[in-house]
Write an enzyme that holds these catalytic residues in place. Structure first.
Site: not given
Ligand code: SAH
Length: 401
Positions: A305, A284, A345, A218, A256-257, A234
């Site tokens: 991510d 969302a 990850c 970050r 984020d979904s 994400f």
């Molecule tokens: N980048 C974040 C961590 C990501 S964790 C950080 O730095 O804190 C992964 C995230 O992806 C979760 O919040 C989850 O809700 C989201 N996610 C999972 N599948 C998804 C999709 N198909 N589209 C959008 N978001 C999604």
């Protein structure tokens, strides 16, 4: 000192020749290596691991499953509260060496399982609260001893310990852990990371409430943000979004979904920049749909991510296709001169496999792509050199022309 005490733990006898990995300090004993288990052994019990010719290889926690023993020590020593206190002191000393425990940065990982010689245990620190997470029955049973020693840990200033293991313990062990404070209570404090502020929801959030492991990445992103239009895909709690705004981005769109994640992101943006931050928008939406509908050239700094696409080895081929598809969609529409931060990850996917998936995405789009940085997990998520499985976070920063 208890170092010199010996214990009378039940003995787990190995098959001939099956002690080679323990000689190399690998902290797991697989069930196939075991010749004999003592009668009445229960999950989470401390055991003494003994080689076929009767030598003590060390002490660990027993559990049912392919990893049968997680080694706590390669000596014949007593695992008592003092043992945990010593390990915690060593863990804190490393974080202090790293300069992570400061007023403007009170968010860090204190214990990273095998990376801190405490397999099955994770402890994240948010201000005066420690979130303790057990990944093994043995650590579940040790939680009260560990919590007590966390509170007493000199220099750590921990007042509250929240236990959060409902989703991390093997469900077959039937331990029914309850996520709750085992010491103290919610103190309303805000966590700081590199001078930025975050509300962390350890009660309901993913992992321990925050992705502490992206801190360095970050910070790197903030340095690229000035004057750029940022897409944080994400976003979860909006960590990358907050850093991008702090770094001078002109627009930051967080996606984020999960509606809950979007609410967390918006709250963290407000916490740092107030109610009237017009540079930020949050959506969302599903990532793939968002990328399909996004305009060509809409962003010139993009973060991808996603959650772990491969939780097990069997899922690797599908995961690699997923990474390729995701990255290709983003690259195809990236503005010329875009900086793309892309991550995996998934522990099961190795660095080369991930890079190959990203290479395939680049080739598919035909863009000119160069690697600027190769990223990994930060130093408070150390990799025990005898346990390469501890390395899980992989990232590439790409320049897309
Ligand atoms: N980048 C974040 C961590 C990501 S964790 C950080 O730095 O804190 C992964 C995230 O992806 C979760 O919040 C989850 O809700 C989201 N996610 C999972 N599948 C998804 C999709 N198909 N589209 C959008 N978001 C999604």
């Amino acid at each position: 000192m208890s170092d010199n005490k010996t214990a009378t733990y039940p003995e787990v006898r190995l098959r001939p020749g099956k002690d080679a990995s323990l000689q190399r300090f690998h902290p797991w004993v697989f069930s196939g290596a075991i010749a004999r288990l003592p009668k009445d052994l229960e999950e989470g019990d401390l055991v003494r691991v003994v080689t076929a010719d009767g030598k003590v290889a060390g002490v660990g926690h027993y559990q049912i499953g392919s990893i049968a023993v997680r080694m706590l020590s390669f000596k014949d020593e007593v695992i008592d509260p003092d043992f945990y206190a010593r390990r915690l002191e060593q863990a804190l000393a490393l974080r202090q060496t790293l300069g992570l425990a400061r007023e403007d940065n009170n968010t860090y990982r204190l214990v990273h399982g095998e990376g801190d010689f405490l397999p099955g245990l994770v402890v994240d620190i948010y201000g005066h609260t420690a979130v303790l997470q057990a990944h093994s029955p043995g650590m579940h049973f040790a939680r009260l001893d560990i919590a007590e020693r966390l509170i007493e840990l000199p220099g750590a200033n921990i007042a509250n310990v929240f236990y959060k293991s409902e989703t991390t313990l093997p469900y077959k062990a039937n331990l029914d852990p309850v996520d709750q404070y085992i010491v103290g209570h919610y103190d309303g404090s805000v966590s700081t990371e590199n001078g930025l502020q975050f509300n962390i929801d350890w009660l309901k959030g993913q992992k321990t409430g925050f992705f502490v492991d992206q801190r360095d990445n970050r910070a790197l992103l903030a340095g690229y943000a000035r004057g750029r239009r940022v897409l944080n895909m994400f976003c979860y709690t909006g960590g990358f979004s907050v850093y991008a705004l702090a770094g001078g981005a002109t627009v930051v769109d967080s996606v984020d979904s999960s509606a809950k994640a979007i609410a967390l992101t918006e709250a963290n943006v407000t916490l740092n920049f107030g109610d009237n931050e017009t540079r930020h928008r949050a959506f969302a939406q599903d990532a793939f749909k968002f990328l399909d509908n996004m305009e060509d050239g809409a962003y010139d700094l993009i973060v991808l991510d996603p959650p772990a696409f491969a939780k097990h080895r069997s899922a690797i081929p599908n995961a690699l296709r997923g990474y390729q598809r995701l990255n290709a969609k983003a690259m195809a529409k990236a503005a010329p001169g875009t900086i793309l931060f892309t991550f995996s990850c998934s522990q099961a996917v190795n660095r080369e496999q991930f890079r190959l998936a990203v290479f395939s995405a680049a080739a598919q789009t035909g863009r000119r792509v160069r690697i600027l940085h190769q990223l990994t997990q930060p130093a408070d998520h150390p990799v025990n050199i005898y346990h390469p499985e501890g390395e899980y976070l992989k990232g590439l920063v790409l320049y897309i022309e």
